[in-house]
Design a protein around this motif. Structure first.
Motif, mmCIF file in Angstrom:
data_model
loop_
_atom_site.group_PDB
_atom_site.id
_atom_site.type_symbol
_atom_site.label_atom_id
_atom_site.label_comp_id
_atom_site.label_asym_id
_atom_site.label_seq_id
_atom_site.Cartn_x
_atom_site.Cartn_y
_atom_site.Cartn_z
ATOM 1 N N GLY A 159 0.831 -1.204 0.000
ATOM 2 C CA GLY A 159 0.000 0.000 0.000
ATOM 3 C C GLY A 159 0.856 1.241 0.000
ATOM 4 O O GLY A 159 2.077 1.194 -0.117
ATOM 5 N N LYS A 160 0.163 2.376 0.154
ATOM 6 C CA LYS A 160 0.843 3.662 0.037
ATOM 7 C C LYS A 160 1.733 3.957 1.231
ATOM 8 O O LYS A 160 2.794 4.534 1.115
ATOM 9 N N ASN A 161 1.223 3.614 2.417
ATOM 10 C CA ASN A 161 1.972 3.987 3.615
ATOM 11 C C ASN A 161 1.645 3.029 4.761
ATOM 12 O O ASN A 161 0.807 2.132 4.627
ATOM 13 N N LEU A 162 2.300 3.246 5.889
ATOM 14 C CA LEU A 162 2.130 2.339 7.031
ATOM 15 C C LEU A 162 0.702 2.346 7.560
ATOM 16 O O LEU A 162 0.204 1.321 8.023
ATOM 17 N N GLY A 163 0.045 3.510 7.497
ATOM 18 C CA GLY A 163 -1.333 3.597 7.984
ATOM 19 C C GLY A 163 -2.245 2.676 7.188
ATOM 20 O O GLY A 163 -3.067 1.949 7.746
ATOM 21 N N GLU A 164 -2.062 2.688 5.871
ATOM 22 C CA GLU A 164 -2.873 1.835 5.004
ATOM 23 C C GLU A 164 -2.607 0.355 5.300
ATOM 24 O O GLU A 164 -3.541 -0.459 5.357
ATOM 25 N N ALA A 165 -1.345 0.020 5.496
ATOM 26 C CA ALA A 165 -0.991 -1.377 5.780
ATOM 27 C C ALA A 165 -1.618 -1.819 7.103
ATOM 28 O O ALA A 165 -2.183 -2.911 7.203
ATOM 29 N N ALA A 166 -1.538 -0.968 8.130
ATOM 30 C CA ALA A 166 -2.089 -1.329 9.443
ATOM 31 C C ALA A 166 -3.610 -1.465 9.360
ATOM 32 O O ALA A 166 -4.204 -2.376 9.933
ATOM 33 N N VAL A 180 -7.103 3.806 10.136
ATOM 34 C CA VAL A 180 -5.792 4.243 10.624
ATOM 35 C C VAL A 180 -5.305 5.352 9.705
ATOM 36 O O VAL A 180 -5.264 5.186 8.485
ATOM 37 N N ARG A 181 -4.990 6.490 10.266
ATOM 38 C CA ARG A 181 -4.404 7.595 9.508
ATOM 39 C C ARG A 181 -3.106 8.006 10.203
ATOM 40 O O ARG A 181 -3.084 8.163 11.430
ATOM 41 N N LEU A 182 -2.045 8.160 9.402
ATOM 42 C CA LEU A 182 -0.757 8.588 9.943
ATOM 43 C C LEU A 182 -0.228 9.713 9.065
ATOM 44 O O LEU A 182 -0.424 9.685 7.850
ATOM 45 N N ALA A 183 0.425 10.674 9.675
ATOM 46 C CA ALA A 183 1.036 11.752 8.896
ATOM 47 C C ALA A 183 2.265 12.251 9.632
ATOM 48 O O ALA A 183 2.322 12.227 10.864
ATOM 49 N N ALA A 184 3.252 12.705 8.866
ATOM 50 C CA ALA A 184 4.438 13.316 9.474
ATOM 51 C C ALA A 184 4.917 14.419 8.554
ATOM 52 O O ALA A 184 4.860 14.295 7.333
ATOM 53 N N GLU A 185 5.349 15.505 9.158
ATOM 54 C CA GLU A 185 5.748 16.668 8.371
ATOM 55 C C GLU A 185 6.823 17.437 9.116
ATOM 56 O O GLU A 185 6.744 17.589 10.335
ATOM 57 N N LYS A 186 7.814 17.916 8.371
ATOM 58 C CA LYS A 186 8.812 18.762 9.007
ATOM 59 C C LYS A 186 8.341 20.205 8.881
ATOM 60 O O LYS A 186 8.120 20.698 7.774
ATOM 61 N N ARG A 187 8.145 20.851 10.023
ATOM 62 C CA ARG A 187 7.732 22.260 10.037
ATOM 63 C C ARG A 187 8.944 23.064 10.509
ATOM 64 O O ARG A 187 9.312 22.963 11.669
ATOM 65 N N GLY A 188 9.517 23.818 9.606
ATOM 66 C CA GLY A 188 10.767 24.500 9.946
ATOM 67 C C GLY A 188 11.828 23.433 10.198
ATOM 68 O O GLY A 188 12.014 22.547 9.374
ATOM 69 N N ASP A 189 12.449 23.492 11.373
ATOM 70 C CA ASP A 189 13.502 22.523 11.688
ATOM 71 C C ASP A 189 12.980 21.341 12.487
ATOM 72 O O ASP A 189 13.762 20.508 12.948
ATOM 73 N N HIS A 190 11.664 21.296 12.717
ATOM 74 C CA HIS A 190 11.147 20.282 13.635
ATOM 75 C C HIS A 190 10.122 19.367 12.993
ATOM 76 O O HIS A 190 9.267 19.811 12.231
ATOM 77 N N TRP A 191 10.217 18.103 13.350
ATOM 78 C CA TRP A 191 9.257 17.117 12.872
ATOM 79 C C TRP A 191 8.035 17.077 13.777
ATOM 80 O O TRP A 191 8.161 17.151 15.011
ATOM 81 N N PHE A 192 6.870 16.952 13.144
ATOM 82 C CA PHE A 192 5.638 16.655 13.883
ATOM 83 C C PHE A 192 4.943 15.501 13.175
ATOM 84 O O PHE A 192 4.917 15.455 11.939
#
Ligand SMILES: [Zn+2]
Length: 316
Positions: A159-166, A180-192
């Motif tokens: 699948g596309k990502n870990l959320g889809e697989a789970a 299951v929905r998962l997201a990650a994004e770097k905002r400036g110098d920090h990951w969320f």
């Protein structure tokens, strides 16, 4: 794999209590009783930065690990036992990633990824799981020592990502309608990173003890549509408290409850005494072969990249 969700007897929906910070590094239980839906929402901020800081991965691997840590937090916070441990381990064949491990114990998260940097340079900007893992599987292990419960589920990394697989794992193997929905994004110098897990679990029916499944229950598509409308930027926005986000998604429901929150932190359990005791168990000639040019035995922790230097004579 049983689904170790706590019973539904919980206090009514409460706004954020002043002492509880629901923006980052926290997992929050969620229940929508009239629809028999329960789950978790989580957001990771400084925890992800702190795990990643020791590794120096390229951005694509950082994003993957941030999402994997979020899935680990969602599933780990389902454990009833405070000493329960949840481990995600990807086993792969022919992938540019050959190992990914994350684990959760009492709110502590850690993880690492072993990958081929040269092959990574050739992948697309948003690679599928197959591009990253080849023929891969994700083993999810729930371990609750007090109850002597240990079970493992195997998720194909498709699948596309870990959320889809789970999500397809829960639906297909556990017969639990799940989102299951998962997201990650770097905002400036920090990951969320953020994640939402919702499951349709009629009361008294948990995991493998369920006698019959209702994949076609009318309540579920309704909840799946509302939950599925969550945007990646909402999941990762550190300014948006998790209870506000739940309210935004489900405010038209008869009742929405938020359950106990679990603080998340980076934690590694490597410890010099333990490392020493493991090395001490090797035969003397094998220990001798481990000694480096500086006369020390060096052992690295893959999770946190700590390096331990042990004097061979300490071991005798
Ligand atoms: Zn460590």
């Amino acid at each position: 794999m049983t689904n170790p969700v706590e019973p539904a007897a919980t206090p009514p929906y409460l706004r954020t209590m002043p002492s509880v910070q629901l923006n980052s590094d926290v997992a929050l239980g969620v229940a929508i009783p009239s629809r028999n839906a329960r789950g978790r929402i989580a957001r990771l901020g400084p925890v992800v930065d702190s795990v990643l800081a020791n590794h120096g991965y390229p951005p694509l691997i950082e994003k993957l690990l941030a999402e994997a840590l979020t899935l680990t937090a969602l599933l780990g916070s389902l454990l009833k036992e405070p000493g329960g441990q949840l481990t995600l381990q990807a086993q792969t064949e022919g992938g540019l990633i050959d190992l990914m491990v994350c684990d959760y114990l009492g709110g502590d998260l850690r993880g690492y990824v072993r990958h081929d940097a040269e092959r990574l340079a050739d992948v697309s900007a948003e690679p599928s799981l197959q591009e990253l893992f080849g023929k891969g599987y994700l083993a999810i292990t729930f371990d609750q020592p007090l109850a002597k419960e240990r079970y493992q589920g195997i998720v194909p990394l498709e699948g596309k990502n870990l959320g889809e697989a789970a999500q397809s794992y829960f639906a297909q193997s556990e017969q639990i309608p799940s989102l299951v929905r998962l997201a990650a994004e770097k905002r400036g110098d920090h990951w969320f990173a953020g994640g939402l897990l919702l499951q349709h679990l009629p009361e008294g029916e948990e995991g493998r003890d369920r006698l019959h499944t209702r994949l076609d229950h009318p309540d579920w598509p309704h909840i799946a549509i509302l939950g599925g409308s969550v945007k990646a930027e909402e999941l990762t926005d550190p300014e948006l408290p998790l209870d506000d986000l739940i309210w935004r998604l489900f405010h038209e429901e008869e009742e929405v409850r938020t359950l106990a929150a679990v603080d998340l932190s980076r934690g590694c359990r490597c410890d010099p005494d333990y490392v020493r005791s493991v090395i001490a168990r090797f035969p003397a000639d094998e220990r001798q072969a481990m000694v480096g040019d500086d006369g020390m035995i060096r052992v690295d922790c893959a999770f946190c990249s700590s390096s331990f230097a042990i004097e061979p004579k300490e071991l005798t």
